[in-house]
Design a protein around this motif. Sequence first.
Motif, PDB file in Angstrom:
ATOM      1  N   ARG A  37      22.764  54.065   6.719  1.00 42.72           N
ATOM      2  CA  ARG A  37      21.665  54.509   5.855  1.00 42.72           C
ATOM      3  C   ARG A  37      22.020  55.795   5.132  1.00 42.72           C
ATOM      4  O   ARG A  37      21.619  56.027   4.001  1.00 42.72           O
ATOM      5  CB  ARG A  37      20.415  54.720   6.706  1.00 42.72           C
ATOM      6  CG  ARG A  37      19.851  53.461   7.309  1.00 42.72           C
ATOM      7  CD  ARG A  37      18.833  53.799   8.365  1.00 42.72           C
ATOM      8  NE  ARG A  37      19.458  54.320   9.565  1.00 42.72           N
ATOM      9  CZ  ARG A  37      18.800  54.785  10.612  1.00 42.72           C
ATOM     10  NH1 ARG A  37      17.488  54.822  10.595  1.00 42.72           N
ATOM     11  NH2 ARG A  37      19.432  55.220  11.671  1.00 42.72           N
ATOM     12  N   SER A  38      22.787  56.653   5.812  1.00 47.43           N
ATOM     13  CA  SER A  38      23.130  57.950   5.245  1.00 47.43           C
ATOM     14  C   SER A  38      24.446  57.940   4.479  1.00 47.43           C
ATOM     15  O   SER A  38      24.861  58.976   3.975  1.00 47.43           O
ATOM     16  CB  SER A  38      23.194  58.992   6.361  1.00 47.43           C
ATOM     17  OG  SER A  38      24.147  58.618   7.324  1.00 47.43           O
ATOM     18  N   GLY A  39      25.083  56.765   4.430  1.00 44.99           N
ATOM     19  CA  GLY A  39      26.304  56.669   3.643  1.00 44.99           C
ATOM     20  C   GLY A  39      27.599  56.777   4.422  1.00 44.99           C
ATOM     21  O   GLY A  39      28.681  56.802   3.828  1.00 44.99           O
ATOM     22  N   ASN A  40      27.524  56.851   5.754  1.00 49.06           N
ATOM     23  CA  ASN A  40      28.752  56.858   6.550  1.00 49.06           C
ATOM     24  C   ASN A  40      29.404  55.484   6.485  1.00 49.06           C
ATOM     25  O   ASN A  40      28.738  54.453   6.597  1.00 49.06           O
ATOM     26  CB  ASN A  40      28.445  57.221   8.000  1.00 49.06           C
ATOM     27  CG  ASN A  40      27.992  58.664   8.138  1.00 49.06           C
ATOM     28  OD1 ASN A  40      28.474  59.534   7.437  1.00 49.06           O
ATOM     29  ND2 ASN A  40      27.051  58.906   9.031  1.00 49.06           N
ATOM     30  N   ILE A  41      30.714  55.468   6.338  1.00 52.73           N
ATOM     31  CA  ILE A  41      31.456  54.239   6.074  1.00 52.73           C
ATOM     32  C   ILE A  41      32.570  54.045   7.090  1.00 52.73           C
ATOM     33  O   ILE A  41      33.233  55.015   7.500  1.00 52.73           O
ATOM     34  CB  ILE A  41      32.045  54.274   4.642  1.00 52.73           C
ATOM     35  CG1 ILE A  41      30.913  54.156   3.616  1.00 52.73           C
ATOM     36  CG2 ILE A  41      33.067  53.162   4.436  1.00 52.73           C
ATOM     37  CD1 ILE A  41      31.368  54.367   2.180  1.00 52.73           C
ATOM     38  N   ARG A  42      32.751  52.793   7.472  1.00 44.60           N
ATOM     39  CA  ARG A  42      33.893  52.401   8.294  1.00 44.60           C
ATOM     40  C   ARG A  42      34.492  51.122   7.728  1.00 44.60           C
ATOM     41  O   ARG A  42      33.778  50.288   7.189  1.00 44.60           O
ATOM     42  CB  ARG A  42      33.462  52.141   9.741  1.00 44.60           C
ATOM     43  CG  ARG A  42      33.196  53.354  10.580  1.00 44.60           C
ATOM     44  CD  ARG A  42      32.928  52.951  12.018  1.00 44.60           C
ATOM     45  NE  ARG A  42      34.038  52.184  12.589  1.00 44.60           N
ATOM     46  CZ  ARG A  42      33.962  51.560  13.754  1.00 44.60           C
ATOM     47  NH1 ARG A  42      32.848  51.569  14.456  1.00 44.60           N
ATOM     48  NH2 ARG A  42      34.999  50.890  14.217  1.00 44.60           N
ATOM     49  N   TYR A  43      35.815  50.997   7.896  1.00 47.12           N
ATOM     50  CA  TYR A  43      36.528  49.806   7.448  1.00 47.12           C
ATOM     51  C   TYR A  43      37.385  49.242   8.568  1.00 47.12           C
ATOM     52  O   TYR A  43      37.883  49.984   9.417  1.00 47.12           O
ATOM     53  CB  TYR A  43      37.459  50.129   6.274  1.00 47.12           C
ATOM     54  CG  TYR A  43      36.758  50.562   5.011  1.00 47.12           C
ATOM     55  CD1 TYR A  43      36.695  51.912   4.664  1.00 47.12           C
ATOM     56  CD2 TYR A  43      36.184  49.638   4.152  1.00 47.12           C
ATOM     57  CE1 TYR A  43      36.055  52.321   3.512  1.00 47.12           C
ATOM     58  CE2 TYR A  43      35.548  50.034   2.988  1.00 47.12           C
ATOM     59  CZ  TYR A  43      35.495  51.384   2.674  1.00 47.12           C
ATOM     60  OH  TYR A  43      34.860  51.782   1.523  1.00 47.12           O
ATOM     61  N   ALA A  44      37.607  47.940   8.513  1.00 46.65           N
ATOM     62  CA  ALA A  44      38.629  47.346   9.349  1.00 46.65           C
ATOM     63  C   ALA A  44      39.997  47.818   8.839  1.00 46.65           C
ATOM     64  O   ALA A  44      40.175  48.047   7.642  1.00 46.65           O
ATOM     65  CB  ALA A  44      38.547  45.826   9.284  1.00 46.65           C
ATOM     66  N   ASP A  45      40.945  47.958   9.755  1.00 52.46           N
ATOM     67  CA  ASP A  45      42.269  48.442   9.365  1.00 52.46           C
ATOM     68  C   ASP A  45      42.905  47.552   8.294  1.00 52.46           C
ATOM     69  O   ASP A  45      43.644  48.029   7.424  1.00 52.46           O
ATOM     70  CB  ASP A  45      43.176  48.508  10.586  1.00 52.46           C
ATOM     71  CG  ASP A  45      42.809  49.643  11.524  1.00 52.46           C
ATOM     72  OD1 ASP A  45      43.251  49.611  12.682  1.00 52.46           O
ATOM     73  OD2 ASP A  45      42.072  50.549  11.089  1.00 52.46           O
ATOM     74  N   ASN A  98      20.400  51.742  -2.861  1.00 54.96           N
ATOM     75  CA  ASN A  98      19.131  51.466  -2.191  1.00 54.96           C
ATOM     76  C   ASN A  98      17.999  51.223  -3.178  1.00 54.96           C
ATOM     77  O   ASN A  98      17.090  50.431  -2.910  1.00 54.96           O
ATOM     78  CB  ASN A  98      18.787  52.610  -1.242  1.00 54.96           C
ATOM     79  CG  ASN A  98      19.702  52.636  -0.025  1.00 54.96           C
ATOM     80  OD1 ASN A  98      20.246  51.617   0.385  1.00 54.96           O
ATOM     81  ND2 ASN A  98      19.884  53.820   0.532  1.00 54.96           N
ATOM     82  N   VAL A  99      18.036  51.901  -4.315  1.00 52.52           N
ATOM     83  CA  VAL A  99      16.963  51.730  -5.297  1.00 52.52           C
ATOM     84  C   VAL A  99      16.934  50.291  -5.809  1.00 52.52           C
ATOM     85  O   VAL A  99      15.887  49.796  -6.248  1.00 52.52           O
ATOM     86  CB  VAL A  99      17.127  52.742  -6.440  1.00 52.52           C
ATOM     87  CG1 VAL A  99      18.394  52.488  -7.209  1.00 52.52           C
ATOM     88  CG2 VAL A  99      15.937  52.730  -7.355  1.00 52.52           C
TER      89      VAL A  99
END
Length: 124
Positions: A53-61, A73-74
């Motif tokens: 929700r706050s924009g923290n991102i994770r990716y698979a290697d 979100n808008v």
Amino acid sequence: QVQLVESGGALVQAGGSLRLSCAASARTFSSYNMGWFRQAPGMERDFVATISRSGNIRYADSVKGRFTISRENVKNTGYLQMNSLKPEDTAVYYCAAGRVVAGRESRRSEYDYWGQGIQVTVSS
């Protein structure tokens, strides 16, 4: 209840790019983590990327440096920009939404809502 609809899948040559979109039905979309998963034939559905929700991102290697996840979100919409595509990226891609516990973003069980999936095929 949140309904999710993916779009943007296609057949593309290796090295090409695609952008997948995930349109959500509810304005509450902004209160959920959004994730992308993919499933190749005969394989498990694997984590690709997630944005909180706050924009923290994770990716698979396997996609780091090539894929970019984002959300508006808008517009109740999420995106997955996929660059430098490889044949091994071929899969059905699913977007998902849920109130995900921090540290468990890659787990399918954390996501309550799923789209129907969309095919991405990368030819060599």
